[in-house]
Design an enzyme around this catalytic site. Sequence first.
Site, PDB file in Angstrom:
ATOM      1  N   GLY A   1      16.301  21.113 100.696  1.00 32.15           N
ATOM      2  CA  GLY A   1      16.477  19.971 101.599  1.00 32.15           C
ATOM      3  C   GLY A   1      16.100  18.667 100.913  1.00 32.15           C
TER       4      GLY A   1
ATOM      5  N   GLU B   1      37.472  24.220  80.600  1.00 33.17           N
ATOM      6  CA  GLU B   1      38.923  24.319  80.389  1.00 33.17           C
ATOM      7  C   GLU B   1      39.211  24.861  78.986  1.00 33.17           C
ATOM      8  OE1 GLU B   1      37.337  21.622  81.710  1.00 33.17           O
ATOM      9  OE2 GLU B   1      37.992  21.982  83.769  1.00 33.17           O
TER      10      GLU B   1
ATOM     11  N   GLU C   1      29.995  21.588  74.029  1.00 35.76           N
ATOM     12  CA  GLU C   1      30.361  22.722  73.159  1.00 35.76           C
ATOM     13  C   GLU C   1      31.582  23.472  73.678  1.00 35.76           C
ATOM     14  OE1 GLU C   1      27.317  25.114  71.331  1.00 35.76           O
ATOM     15  OE2 GLU C   1      25.834  23.582  71.802  1.00 35.76           O
TER      16      GLU C   1
HETATM   17  C1  LIG Z   1      24.739  15.162  76.530  1.00 33.48           C
HETATM   18  C2  LIG Z   1      25.773  15.472  75.518  1.00 33.48           C
HETATM   19  C3  LIG Z   1      25.380  15.953  74.260  1.00 33.48           C
HETATM   20  C4  LIG Z   1      26.335  16.203  73.280  1.00 33.48           C
HETATM   21  N1  LIG Z   1      25.929  16.581  72.017  1.00 33.48           N
HETATM   22  C5  LIG Z   1      26.848  16.587  71.009  1.00 33.48           C
HETATM   23  C6  LIG Z   1      26.415  16.774  69.661  1.00 33.48           C
HETATM   24  O1  LIG Z   1      25.228  16.987  69.370  1.00 33.48           O
HETATM   25  N2  LIG Z   1      27.351  16.686  68.676  1.00 33.48           N
HETATM   26  C7  LIG Z   1      28.673  16.474  68.941  1.00 33.48           C
HETATM   27  O2  LIG Z   1      29.455  16.402  68.008  1.00 33.48           O
HETATM   28  N3  LIG Z   1      29.115  16.322  70.228  1.00 33.48           N
HETATM   29  C8  LIG Z   1      28.226  16.362  71.255  1.00 33.48           C
HETATM   30  N4  LIG Z   1      28.650  16.176  72.543  1.00 33.48           N
HETATM   31  C9  LIG Z   1      30.076  16.022  72.815  1.00 33.48           C
HETATM   32  C10 LIG Z   1      30.687  17.134  73.632  1.00 33.48           C
HETATM   33  O3  LIG Z   1      30.824  18.295  72.859  1.00 33.48           O
HETATM   34  C11 LIG Z   1      31.985  16.594  74.213  1.00 33.48           C
HETATM   35  O4  LIG Z   1      31.616  15.714  75.259  1.00 33.48           O
HETATM   36  C12 LIG Z   1      32.905  17.683  74.720  1.00 33.48           C
HETATM   37  O5  LIG Z   1      33.442  18.392  73.640  1.00 33.48           O
HETATM   38  C13 LIG Z   1      34.057  17.133  75.574  1.00 33.48           C
HETATM   39  O6  LIG Z   1      34.688  16.072  74.946  1.00 33.48           O
HETATM   40  P1  LIG Z   1      34.917  14.697  75.769  1.00 33.48           P
HETATM   41  O7  LIG Z   1      33.638  14.330  76.384  1.00 33.48           O
HETATM   42  O8  LIG Z   1      35.551  13.724  74.858  1.00 33.48           O
HETATM   43  O9  LIG Z   1      35.924  15.096  76.919  1.00 33.48           O
HETATM   44  P2  LIG Z   1      37.528  15.228  76.800  1.00 33.48           P
HETATM   45  O10 LIG Z   1      37.886  16.092  75.646  1.00 33.48           O
HETATM   46  O11 LIG Z   1      38.132  13.874  76.862  1.00 33.48           O
HETATM   47  O12 LIG Z   1      37.844  16.016  78.131  1.00 33.48           O
HETATM   48  C14 LIG Z   1      37.968  15.389  79.405  1.00 33.48           C
HETATM   49  C15 LIG Z   1      38.526  16.419  80.387  1.00 33.48           C
HETATM   50  O13 LIG Z   1      39.840  16.834  79.949  1.00 33.48           O
HETATM   51  C16 LIG Z   1      39.874  18.245  79.801  1.00 33.48           C
HETATM   52  N5  LIG Z   1      40.749  18.628  78.686  1.00 33.48           N
HETATM   53  C17 LIG Z   1      40.774  18.146  77.414  1.00 33.48           C
HETATM   54  N6  LIG Z   1      41.675  18.790  76.676  1.00 33.48           N
HETATM   55  C18 LIG Z   1      42.247  19.720  77.468  1.00 33.48           C
HETATM   56  C19 LIG Z   1      43.241  20.719  77.314  1.00 33.48           C
HETATM   57  N7  LIG Z   1      43.839  20.928  76.134  1.00 33.48           N
HETATM   58  N8  LIG Z   1      43.568  21.500  78.375  1.00 33.48           N
HETATM   59  C20 LIG Z   1      42.945  21.324  79.564  1.00 33.48           C
HETATM   60  N9  LIG Z   1      41.997  20.397  79.797  1.00 33.48           N
HETATM   61  C21 LIG Z   1      41.651  19.602  78.767  1.00 33.48           C
HETATM   62  C22 LIG Z   1      38.446  18.645  79.508  1.00 33.48           C
HETATM   63  O14 LIG Z   1      38.222  20.030  79.793  1.00 33.48           O
HETATM   64  C23 LIG Z   1      37.690  17.702  80.442  1.00 33.48           C
HETATM   65  O15 LIG Z   1      37.707  18.221  81.745  1.00 33.48           O
HETATM   66  C24 LIG Z   1      27.708  15.987  73.560  1.00 33.48           C
HETATM   67  C25 LIG Z   1      28.102  15.553  74.832  1.00 33.48           C
HETATM   68  C26 LIG Z   1      27.155  15.278  75.792  1.00 33.48           C
HETATM   69  C27 LIG Z   1      27.623  14.778  77.129  1.00 33.48           C
END
Ligand SMILES: Cc1cc2nc3c(=O)[nH]c(=O)nc-3n(C[C@H](O)[C@H](O)[C@H](O)COP(=O)(O)OP(=O)(O)OC[C@H]3O[C@@H](n4cnc5c(N)ncnc54)[C@H](O)[C@@H]3O)c2cc1C
Length: 381
Positions: free
Chosen positions: A340, A368, A364
């Site tokens: 709550g 999706e 990571e």
């Molecule tokens: C707190 C935090 C810590 C992190 N730490 C690290 C780190 O230490 N080192 C590092 O390199 N990165 C790091 N990241 C990055 C992280 O791995 C990425 O945010 C993640 O891979 C998603 O990429 P994006 O945020 O650009 O989202 P996008 O790739 O732009 O995705 C946006 C949306 O579109 C969807 N989407 C994209 N492509 C497709 C597809 N082909 N089919 C269907 N759906 C799709 C995704 O599933 C998501 O819902 C970190 C992120 C955060 C938030």
Amino acid sequence: MDFDLSEEHKMFQQAVRSFCEKEIAPLVDEAEATEIFPPGLFPKMGELGYICARYSAKYGAAELGKLSECILLEEVARISGGIASAVMVHSGLGTSMIADHGSEELKQKYLSPAIRGLKISAFGLTEANAGSDAANMQTKAVRSGDHYIINGTKIFITNGPYADFVCVAAYTDRSKGPGKGVSVFVVEKGTPGFTVSRKMEKLGNRSGGTAELVFDNCRVPASNLVGEEGKGFRYVMETLDGGRISHAGRSLGVAQAAYEASLKYASERVQFGQPIGKFQAIGFKLSRMATQLEAARWLTYYAAWMHDQKRRCLKEASMAKLFASEVVVDITSEAMEIHGGYGYMMDSPVQRYYRDARLYTITEGTSEIQHIVIGREIGAP
Ligand SMILES: Cc1cc2nc3c(=O)[nH]c(=O)nc-3n(C[C@H](O)[C@H](O)[C@H](O)COP(=O)(O)OP(=O)(O)OC[C@H]3O[C@@H](n4cnc5c(N)ncnc54)[C@H](O)[C@@H]3O)c2cc1C
């Protein structure tokens, strides 16, 4: 078939739980407020073999299997998801390419101190326009004599604000595409041209820092190339594949904490003259949480067990990551409902579990992306 943890695993679990409750729990509030991983915790964990646990004893590691690593991350995340994130990135993404493909020189210089917790690592892959589509990275490295010159910007980098070194992915030859054109370099803090341009403030997992890193004509010695030039993208993908099971382990820890808190609260909180857990609506929530947690745990342990047997487990690892990260989002949301208004207050750990969990379907490989990997593995058309 044997569904029991071995005596060794049970003893390890108890030892880690006791360490986390005594040594990590008191540090969480300050780390959450400052978004800085507690100074001194890495060396303390390193001394006990609790970080970089899977690596070779030759470099000082405990040489534990994947199942132990999952148990470890589960226990750390039960106390703090943010601290577990920093430990997980350091113990896997930030160091594993050096452990698996690095030269002896790189292992002595970076891996060995990282295992003892004396140097903190980070992993630089993501860029503003290259998240799920990592191959779209714009960072490049050009050979110049016995150095490489790196230019580019990485974002969302866990441990970025205070890392002693970062494993950075960059194109060395874009014309060859990601498969043969990307390489990985170790870039040390203090290298001219390498700056932490901004600390990025987050919704959750605040006990570890996240930053944007800029490489502006950053000169690194050619000896800091990890493995072979052009094979970097393969190394990165291998690293991410192995990391999924650990990621699932971390999700279990936060889910366990939220479930334990809910069970306790439902027994203590009285409304309408009885503990709320006696209302069937709340009882059903608890039984659903327990079932989800149990299913996620066995999927994760099964993937870890397969990994320890050196069996191919790409599908199982993605299933574990997908399921455990979605389950922890559900469980922490239900925990909030059960608590709550009290759960919504900042002095309740339940709001922290809720905020921390929301990340786990995103990093990571988003849910999706896990579906895409699983679909490929099961031969979906
Ligand atoms: C707190 C935090 C810590 C992190 N730490 C690290 C780190 O230490 N080192 C590092 O390199 N990165 C790091 N990241 C990055 C992280 O791995 C990425 O945010 C993640 O891979 C998603 O990429 P994006 O945020 O650009 O989202 P996008 O790739 O732009 O995705 C946006 C949306 O579109 C969807 N989407 C994209 N492509 C497709 C597809 N082909 N089919 C269907 N759906 C799709 C995704 O599933 C998501 O819902 C970190 C992120 C955060 C938030």
